[in-house]
Scaffold this motif. Structure first.
Motif, PDB file in Angstrom:
ATOM      1  N   PHE A  92      11.271  10.106  32.095  1.00 15.72           N
ATOM      2  CA  PHE A  92      10.734  10.297  33.635  1.00 15.72           C
ATOM      3  C   PHE A  92      11.085   9.101  33.921  1.00 15.72           C
ATOM      4  N   LEU A  93      11.142   8.559  35.566  1.00 19.16           N
ATOM      5  CA  LEU A  93      11.266   7.001  36.569  1.00 19.16           C
ATOM      6  C   LEU A  93      10.126   7.177  37.555  1.00 19.16           C
TER       7      LEU A  93
ATOM      8  N   CYS B 274       3.636   5.025  44.657  1.00 22.62           N
ATOM      9  CA  CYS B 274       4.253   4.902  43.455  1.00 22.62           C
ATOM     10  C   CYS B 274       4.676   7.410  42.941  1.00 22.62           C
ATOM     11  N   ILE B 275       5.900   7.113  42.374  1.00 21.60           N
ATOM     12  CA  ILE B 275       6.338   8.365  42.262  1.00 21.60           C
ATOM     13  C   ILE B 275       6.824   8.525  40.956  1.00 21.60           C
ATOM     14  N   ILE B 276       6.480   9.423  40.191  1.00 19.47           N
ATOM     15  CA  ILE B 276       7.007   9.987  38.902  1.00 19.47           C
ATOM     16  C   ILE B 276       8.067  11.247  38.852  1.00 19.47           C
ATOM     17  N   TRP B 277       8.994  10.823  38.561  1.00 22.01           N
ATOM     18  CA  TRP B 277      10.621  11.458  38.841  1.00 22.01           C
ATOM     19  C   TRP B 277      10.534  12.322  37.269  1.00 22.01           C
ATOM     20  N   ARG B 278      10.865  13.603  37.146  1.00 21.93           N
ATOM     21  CA  ARG B 278      10.895  14.214  36.027  1.00 21.93           C
ATOM     22  C   ARG B 278      12.553  13.777  35.722  1.00 21.93           C
TER      23      ARG B 278
ATOM     24  N   ASP C  61      15.564  17.274  36.216  1.00 24.94           N
ATOM     25  CA  ASP C  61      15.790  18.179  37.276  1.00 24.94           C
ATOM     26  C   ASP C  61      15.654  16.956  38.661  1.00 24.94           C
ATOM     27  N   TRP C  62      15.103  15.935  38.530  1.00 24.72           N
ATOM     28  CA  TRP C  62      14.890  15.494  40.189  1.00 24.72           C
ATOM     29  C   TRP C  62      13.399  15.760  40.274  1.00 24.72           C
TER      30      TRP C  62
END
Length: 85
Positions: A16-17, A26-30, A33-34
Motif C-alpha cells: 500500500f501507498l 489522505c488516500i490509501i492506494w493498493r 493495481d493502483w
C-alpha cells in the motif's frame, strides 16, 4: 487528489501507498493495481490551508498510518488512521 500531493509513504511490506495532499484528504492506494482502498477526509476538513509538506508514517506492523495537518477541537493535531481488517 485534486491538489498538490505533499506527502507519500509506503507501508512496511510494500502493498500500500498512503498519500496526503492540499485537497485535505489522505488516500490509501493498493499498489498492485493502483486502486483506491480508502479516502479519508473527515479529520482534515477544518484544518489549516495549504502547507509546505505533509509527512505520513506507517506503524512498523502496517496496521496504522499517522498523518498530520488534521483538526480535532480545540486544536490542530496529527491523526492516526487504523486499517480495518
Amino acid at each position: 487528489h485534486n491538489s498538490f500531493v505533499k506527502g507519500v509513504a509506503w507501508d512496511p511490506i510494500g502493498k500500500f501507498l498512503a498519500s496526503q495532499a492540499d485537497d485535505k484528504c489522505c488516500i490509501i492506494w493498493r499498489v498492485d493495481d493502483w486502486s483506491i482502498v480508502s479516502k479519508v477526509t473527515e479529520p482534515y476538513q477544518s484544518s489549516m490551508g495549504a502547507t509546505f509538506s505533509l509527512r505520513l508514517c506507517w506503524s512498523p506492523d502496517g496496521k496504522a498510518v499517522t498523518t498530520c495537518n488534521s483538526y480535532k477541537k480545540p486544536s490542530h493535531t496529527a491523526s492516526v488512521l487504523e486499517r480495518g481488517d
